[in-house]
Design a protein around this motif. Structure first.
Motif: not given
Length: 311
Positions: A11, A225, A266, A269, A271, A286, A289-290, A292-293, A295
């Motif tokens: 990444h 973020k 989430a 995404h 999750f 939270r 972090l999401l 930068n997550s 899919s």
């Protein structure tokens, strides 16, 4: 770089456009990996690279492709969004799948190509309707794409959420509600969702920059973020009261806007339902972090395709 059964996940934090490209300090770690890979005693069998759209036009991308070719890798590149997988979430990202020879892809016809469709990884025709080519953004194609997406209400918490019509006494969230007063404005909401209501003072200042969606919408913007801290370009806001005319044609103050919760982000995404943050992780952390997550709806089929053997 993360090793996963002979596969490495890369990444790269890379900027593009008017930024410094490969001269940007944030690209240095990725460039160092590219420099060291030919010197390693045992190269990975497969590579998976994710980055922002625009990376494919950068000097760093050119160096990566050159390195992969020099070390015996074949590549297939994609720019994909959850929208193409039925998820009402616009988050296009660049992906590079690489296999070291003699390994090969199920569809070698697409070797060394950049595709804007998940067709090859889903077994569909390359010219399928789920293509989202940068050169073909016609309203008709986009409408067809969005029709294949679920409504946002399927991703809200609680999952049976509905919104009320303006002037109606219907519940906003289909459970016990109470009137919450925000900057003098009464908005209906549950106690657990009350903290996500957008203050009227923020609407007055930044309303023109807000992206407003509704529970029956089939598209929302990418969450970054900085969501919940800043408004412009960080993600969509949900209207919990249906106005007579949607969007900014009607007063935003009357639509009782709220942020999407971390659980809802989430969900968008993709999750799993049992995913949860540890209690000590703050709300700000939270969202960061999401933001930068990845899919899951996009990455899972890419990994299945990468790990599959040609038949």
């Amino acid at each position: 770089m993360r090793q996963m059964c002979g596969c490495s996940l890369l990444h790269a934090n890379h900027t593009h456009g008017l930024q410094k490209d490969s001269d940007d300090a944030r690209a240095s770690s990725f460039l160092k990996i590219l420099e060291l890979m030919p010197q390693t005693s045992q190269l990975p069998i497969m590579l998976f690279v994710e980055n922002v759209v625009g990376f494919e036009k950068s000097d760093t991308h050119k160096r990566m492709i050159e390195m992969l070719a020099e070390t015996g890798f074949i590549t297939q590149e994609f720019i994909l969004s959850p929208l193409q997988f039925g998820v009402p979430y616009s988050r296009p990202r660049y992906f590079c799948l690489a296999k070291r020879k003699p390994s090969s892809f199920q569809n070698p016809h697409f070797n060394n190509q950049l595709l804007w469709t998940p067709g090859p990884i889903l077994g569909h025709d390359h010219n399928s309707h789920i293509c989202m080519d940068e050169h073909d953004q016609s309203d008709e194609r986009l409408d067809k794409l969005l029709q294949s997406c679920e409504p946002i209400q399927n991703f809200l918490e609680p999952k049976n959420s509905i919104f009320q019509s303006e002037g109606s006494e219907a519940d906003v969230f289909n459970n016990s509600n109470f009137a919450a007063k925000v900057d003098g404005q009464n908005c209906l909401g549950t106690s657990s969702l009350n903290q996500y209501i957008v203050p009227l003072s923020l609407i007055e200042r930044w309303g023109s920059a807000m992206d407003i969606v509704y529970p029956d919408s089939r598209r929302c913007c990418c969450f970054t973020k900085s969501y919940h801290r800043y408004v412009k370009g960080t993600g969509s806001l949900l209207a919990t009261v249906q106005p007579e005319k949607r969007g900014k044609l009607s007063s935003l103050k009357e639509q009782c806007l709220r942020y999407f919760t971390p659980r809802e982000v989430a969900n968008l995404h993709s999750f799993p339902d049992d995913f949860q943050f540890p209690q000590h992780i703050s709300l700000r952390q939270r969202y960061a972090l999401l933001g930068n997550s990845l899919s899951v709806a996009v990455v899972a089929p890419l990994f299945r395709y990468l790990f599959s053997d040609p038949s």
